[in-house]
Design an enzyme around this catalytic site. Structure first.
Site: not given
Ligand code: IPE
Ligand code: IPE
Ligand code: MG
Length: 224
Positions: A10, A14, A27, A56, A121, A191
């Site tokens: 995640d 940002r 991304h 999803t 792996l 963990e």
């Molecule tokens: C979780 O991240 C999904 C992935 C990393 C693919 P999100 O950014 O979608 O999760 P929320 O919306 O902050 O919970």
């Molecule tokens: C996680 O990064 C990747 C996916 C959900 C595909 P985000 O796209 O959720 O990035 P933030 O959380 O908005 O920074």
């Molecule tokens: Mg996110």
């Protein structure tokens, strides 16, 4: 000792926005970082890393961003498939792939097929994955099959992760402390590590540090 690490990658969006770039740039660098972490996992002798690539719930995002995310596997494998073969890394997937665009599905299936004899792996991508969806799909099949006994082992064998060892560690980058519908059953005794770093900034060193910290902790699984 650590066999299976699950990662919520995640913070890509940002990370990019902070640099005045489009979210998709985040991304892209995020997908590049998958290679770094995979190589470190390989060095450390980890068996499986399960990476949350698309949930999803991520269908709620703007169409353009979804489109970009669905194209990323092709970009990633065009670049790295040869190296994955060289290094003995296998690709697998969890999630409901029947609902992702055919092109993307084919790219994933091709990578799985090509790497299926690699055994050092496994890089397991969670694509259109949601834990509740997985549990409902598993239950549907269970009801259809009507096994004589329903135990935890039997139920586990219906989940997408049935081929893999228990998840030992979950790492979530990006600063949020929640599971976002990821591996709810599988994380029962894992963990949990939550990091403020955005995924593109999560280095091999940081990864190694997380895992060694976990290896130092004692796990008693409810015992003493
Ligand atoms: C979780 O991240 C999904 C992935 C990393 C693919 P999100 O950014 O979608 O999760 P929320 O919306 O902050 O919970
Ligand atoms: C996680 O990064 C990747 C996916 C959900 C595909 P985000 O796209 O959720 O990035 P933030 O959380 O908005 O920074
Ligand atoms: Mg996110």
């Amino acid at each position: 000792m650590v066999k299976h690490v699950a990662i919520i990658m995640d913070g890509n969006g940002r990370w990019a926005q902070k640099r005045n770039k489009k979210r998709t740039v985040g991304h892209y660098y995020g997908s590049e970082n998958v290679r770094n972490i995979a190589l470190e996992a390989l060095d450390m002798g980890i068996e499986v890393i399960t990476l949350y690539a698309f949930s999803t719930e991520n269908w709620k995002r703007p169409e353009k961003e979804i489109e970009y995310l669905m194209k990323l596997p092709a970009v990633f494998f065009d670049k790295f498939l040869d190296e994955l073969m060289e290094k003995g890394i296998a690709i697998s997937t969890i999630g409901d792939l029947s609902r992702i665009p055919e092109k993307t599905r084919k790219v994933m299936e091709n990578a799985v097929e090509k790497t299926k004899h690699n055994s050092k792996l496994t890089l397991n991508f969670a694509l259109n994955y949601g834990s509740r969806d997985e549990i409902v799909r598993a239950t549907r099949e269970l009801v259809r099959d009507q096994p004589v006994e329903i135990t935890e082992e039997v139920f586990s064998s219906y989940l997408d992760t049935s081929d893999f060892p228990e998840v030992d560690v979950l790492i979530r980058t990006g600063g949020d402390k929640r599971l976002s519908n990821y591996l709810l059953w599988q994380l029962a005794y894992a963990e949990l590590v939550f990091l403020d770093l955005a995924w593109p900034d999560f280095t091999r060193d940081e990864f190694r540090k997380c895992i060694s910290e976990f290896e130092a902790r004692e796990r008693t699984f409810g015992g003493l």
